[in-house]
Write a protein that holds these residues in place. Structure first.
Motif, PDB file in Angstrom:
ATOM      1  N   TRP A 108       0.833  -1.211   0.000  1.00 16.22           N
ATOM      2  CA  TRP A 108       0.000   0.000   0.000  1.00 16.22           C
ATOM      3  C   TRP A 108       0.869   1.262   0.000  1.00 16.22           C
ATOM      4  O   TRP A 108       0.631   2.190  -0.778  1.00 16.22           O
TER       5      TRP A 108
ATOM      6  N   ASN B 132       2.663   1.665  -3.485  1.00 16.83           N
ATOM      7  CA  ASN B 132       1.869   2.011  -4.664  1.00 16.83           C
ATOM      8  C   ASN B 132       0.376   1.927  -4.326  1.00 16.83           C
ATOM      9  O   ASN B 132      -0.300   0.970  -4.705  1.00 16.83           O
TER      10      ASN B 132
ATOM     11  N   GLU C  21      -2.122   3.480  -5.509  1.00 17.16           N
ATOM     12  CA  GLU C  21      -2.998   3.494  -6.688  1.00 17.16           C
ATOM     13  C   GLU C  21      -3.174   2.086  -7.252  1.00 17.16           C
ATOM     14  O   GLU C  21      -4.284   1.685  -7.620  1.00 17.16           O
TER      15      GLU C  21
ATOM     16  N   LEU D  27      -5.569   0.220  -4.873  1.00 18.68           N
ATOM     17  CA  LEU D  27      -6.962   0.646  -5.045  1.00 18.68           C
ATOM     18  C   LEU D  27      -7.549   0.085  -6.331  1.00 18.68           C
ATOM     19  O   LEU D  27      -8.682  -0.415  -6.338  1.00 18.68           O
ATOM     20  N   ASP D  28      -6.798   0.139  -7.413  1.00 17.29           N
ATOM     21  CA  ASP D  28      -7.285  -0.389  -8.691  1.00 17.29           C
ATOM     22  C   ASP D  28      -7.530  -1.897  -8.601  1.00 17.29           C
ATOM     23  O   ASP D  28      -8.505  -2.417  -9.163  1.00 17.29           O
TER      24      ASP D  28
ATOM     25  N   HIS E 288     -10.631   5.768  -5.477  1.00 12.36           N
ATOM     26  CA  HIS E 288      -9.435   6.259  -6.150  1.00 12.36           C
ATOM     27  C   HIS E 288      -8.623   7.125  -5.202  1.00 12.36           C
ATOM     28  O   HIS E 288      -9.111   7.551  -4.141  1.00 12.36           O
ATOM     29  N   LEU E 289      -7.381   7.390  -5.566  1.00 11.26           N
ATOM     30  CA  LEU E 289      -6.581   8.331  -4.792  1.00 11.26           C
ATOM     31  C   LEU E 289      -7.298   9.678  -4.746  1.00 11.26           C
ATOM     32  O   LEU E 289      -7.785  10.162  -5.761  1.00 11.26           O
TER      33      LEU E 289
ATOM     34  N   GLN F  41      -7.239   9.589   3.355  1.00 16.41           N
ATOM     35  CA  GLN F  41      -7.469   8.713   2.212  1.00 16.41           C
ATOM     36  C   GLN F  41      -8.220   7.443   2.634  1.00 16.41           C
ATOM     37  O   GLN F  41      -7.984   6.876   3.687  1.00 16.41           O
TER      38      GLN F  41
ATOM     39  N   ARG G  16      -8.994   3.479   2.231  1.00 18.59           N
ATOM     40  CA  ARG G  16      -8.292   2.262   1.847  1.00 18.59           C
ATOM     41  C   ARG G  16      -9.264   1.089   1.966  1.00 18.59           C
ATOM     42  O   ARG G  16     -10.303   1.194   2.625  1.00 18.59           O
TER      43      ARG G  16
END
Length: 229
Positions: A42, A45, A47, A50-51, A130-131, A140, A142
């Motif tokens: 996490w 990266n 992003e 999350l993707d 998304h970020l 943010q 998660r």
């Protein structure tokens, strides 16, 4: 009414088309587990992480509970049934099970990176994160998933359930992932323990009293016949 406690793993949802959490080659949906299911992954990266979970949610939304999930829900007609699952999907709930405890988190939920109690449930219409998407505290969001290396906060409630079981059932788990595998050690002496899995599973506790070498759906059918006798 007798209390049945069921521990389910990835094999429970495999018949619904969902990938197992960790395959023999250490990949999960063609990703290294270390990259998408650890705190280190996490931070490296976010992003990518999350993707990855966005994709898993879309797959879950299109999946349906299988006959095994429905069979466990049907048990509630004659038993007090509690499910402890290592899976992060919601197929037990969608099949109609009333009492489901998720050891490793829930895919359709997200939370603040700072405050794990700030949890938001996602809908099938809006399931991507998304970020830049923030929790109520401005942090943010998660995935609400227990990653490798993180504490398992629901293990104590799970232990309490297992210690009160009149019948204990294990379905579709290798019994290699702790602390979940250790739950067998809390089954009271003399309590019947059923293990349902098409593969040979090593029972480190020595508590299993009946092995049903079938997949989840067929195995639960056989279990129902045994219990009804």
């Amino acid at each position: 009414m007798k209390k049945i406690v069921v521990l389910t793993g990835a094999g429970m949802s495999a018949e619904s088309g969902l990938s197992t959490f960790r395959s023999s080659n250490g990949l999960w949906e063609n990703h290294r587990v270390e990259d998408v299911a650890t705190p280190e992954g996490w931070y490296r990266n976010p992003e990518l992480v999350l993707d990855f979970y966005n994709g898993l949610r879309r797959a879950l939304i299109n999946a349906e509970p299988n006959a095994g999930h429905k069979g466990l829900a049907a048990l509630e007609s004659n038993y007090d049934v509690y499910i402890i699952t290592q899976n992060v999907d919601n197929l037990h709930e969608r099949a109609g099970s009333s009492h489901v405890l998720h050891l490793h988190g829930e895919l359709m939920k997200v939370r603040s990176v700072r405050n794990e109690k700030l949890i938001r449930e996602l809908s099938s219409e809006e399931c991507d994160i998304h970020l830049g998407d923030k929790a109520e505290d401005g942090e943010q969001l998660r995935p609400h998933i227990v990653w490798f290396g993180e504490a398992v906060p629901m293990i104590e409630p799970a232990i309490e359930l297992v210690s009160k079981a009149d019948i204990f059932v294990v379905i579709g788990t290798s019994l290699n992932v702790y602390p979940a595998a250790g739950l067998l050690n809390y089954v009271r002496p003399g309590i019947p323990v059923y293990l349902i899995d098409p593969n040979e599973v090593y029972d480190p506790s020595g508590r299993v009293t009946c092995v049903i070498r079938k997949g989840a759906s067929e195995g639960i059918k056989e279990l129902l016949k045994i219990l009804h006798k």
